[in-house]
Design an enzyme around this catalytic site. Structure first.
Site, PDB file in Angstrom:
ATOM      1  N   ASP A  10      45.461  30.990  37.433  1.00  8.66           N
ATOM      2  CA  ASP A  10      46.531  31.993  37.117  1.00  8.66           C
ATOM      3  C   ASP A  10      47.727  31.189  36.259  1.00  8.66           C
ATOM      4  OD1 ASP A  10      48.205  34.180  37.468  1.00  8.66           O
ATOM      5  OD2 ASP A  10      49.363  33.115  38.852  1.00  8.66           O
ATOM      6  N   ASP A  12      51.464  32.316  35.823  1.00 13.75           N
ATOM      7  CA  ASP A  12      52.725  32.290  36.352  1.00 13.75           C
ATOM      8  C   ASP A  12      52.970  32.082  37.570  1.00 13.75           C
ATOM      9  OD1 ASP A  12      54.492  33.657  34.163  1.00 13.75           O
ATOM     10  OD2 ASP A  12      52.737  34.915  34.170  1.00 13.75           O
ATOM     11  N   THR A 110      45.282  35.522  33.859  1.00 16.38           N
ATOM     12  CA  THR A 110      46.508  35.859  34.192  1.00 16.38           C
ATOM     13  C   THR A 110      46.797  37.370  33.926  1.00 16.38           C
ATOM     14  OG1 THR A 110      49.002  35.501  33.621  1.00 16.38           O
ATOM     15  CG2 THR A 110      47.066  35.442  31.756  1.00 16.38           C
ATOM     16  N   SER A 111      47.574  37.990  34.720  1.00 17.93           N
ATOM     17  CA  SER A 111      48.239  39.057  34.636  1.00 17.93           C
ATOM     18  C   SER A 111      49.208  39.462  33.475  1.00 17.93           C
ATOM     19  CB  SER A 111      48.615  39.794  35.864  1.00 17.93           C
ATOM     20  OG  SER A 111      47.972  39.635  36.949  1.00 17.93           O
ATOM     21  N   LYS A 143      44.232  41.856  39.608  1.00 13.37           N
ATOM     22  CA  LYS A 143      44.040  41.382  40.965  1.00 13.37           C
ATOM     23  C   LYS A 143      44.596  42.405  42.067  1.00 13.37           C
ATOM     24  CE  LYS A 143      44.855  37.088  38.421  1.00 13.37           C
ATOM     25  NZ  LYS A 143      45.628  36.141  38.500  1.00 13.37           N
ATOM     26  N   ASP A 168      48.782  31.226  43.078  1.00 13.30           N
ATOM     27  CA  ASP A 168      50.050  31.219  43.676  1.00 13.30           C
ATOM     28  C   ASP A 168      50.554  32.500  44.732  1.00 13.30           C
ATOM     29  OD1 ASP A 168      52.888  32.673  41.918  1.00 13.30           O
ATOM     30  OD2 ASP A 168      50.642  32.678  41.233  1.00 13.30           O
TER      31      ASP A 168
END
Length: 220
Positions: A10, A12, A110-111, A143, A168
């Site tokens: 991921d 961030d 990643t989003s 997610k 995270d």
């Protein structure tokens, strides 16, 4: 790592320390419409793709903007911070260099938006570390659905069970687990209140990527 053929990150709060800035952006953005930041917002949007988050904002706050306008505003507001201020997480640079030296394929799942991913990778000159960059807008569901991690594994040509994921937040950890992958939870100040949930869901826990190379990571 001896049993893994790829590493997926991921971005961030996991690869870079950037979660601190999004609350400020949300406050500023909603403030344009005279809306105060709800206390439950970050938990509500956890794991959503950039597009899913824009749709959520538009519906929840009745924003008079298109989804593309919302996303463009967020990209403009965040770009300079990603390009100039956002640092790597502790030990991440060393870990990436070692994985690259060993020839282990790496990917990002990643989003966030592709524009902001490229900004931060360019800042730290690590774009060549990654064989694939997947964003949530490229898959059907964000997610905790496994879609983005399954796509990243497929892009790298490895089986899901051969991947180690770094995440995270709980929704991200669940996405990796739902994809059939082992997951290492990464400590982040923004998700400090979720530490025990993260530890319960993940296979490993680190405070710094140095702990992996030094053999001091936690097996959960």
């Amino acid at each position: 790592m001896k049993q893994k053929k790829a590493v997926l990150f991921d971005m961030d709060g996991t690869l870079v320390d950037s979660m601190w800035m999004w609350e400020d952006i949300d406050i500023e953005y909603l403030g344009r419409f005279g809306i105060s930041l709800p206390s439950d917002l970050q938990k509500a949007i956890e794991g959503m793709s950039f597009s899913e988050t824009a749709a959520y904002f538009k519906e929840r706050f009745s924003l008079p903007c298109t989804l593309e306008e919302i996303k463009a505003d967020w990209n403009r507001m965040a770009y300079e911070k990603y390009a100039r201020e956002v640092p790597l997480k502790p030990g991440a640079g060393r870990f990436l260099a070692e994985m690259k030296r060993q020839g282990i394929p790496m990917g990002i799942a990643t989003s966030n938006s592709m524009e902001l991913v490229r900004a931060v990778l360019g800042r730290h000159r690590i774009a060549d570390c990654f064989g694939t960059i997947c964003i949530g807008c490229q898959v059907a569901k964000g997610k905790p659905a496994p879609d983005i991690y399954l796509k990243a594994a497929a892009d790298l040509g490895v089986r899901p069970e051969e991947c180690l994921v770094f995440e995270d937040v709980p929704m991200g950890i669940l996405a990796g687990k739902n994809a059939g992958m082992e997951v290492c939870a990464v400590e982040d100040a923004f998700s400090e209140d979720q530490r025990e949930e993260k530890r319960r869901l993940a296979d490993y826990y680190i405070r710094s990527y140095d702990e992996i190379l030094d053999g001091t990571y936690e097996v959960l």
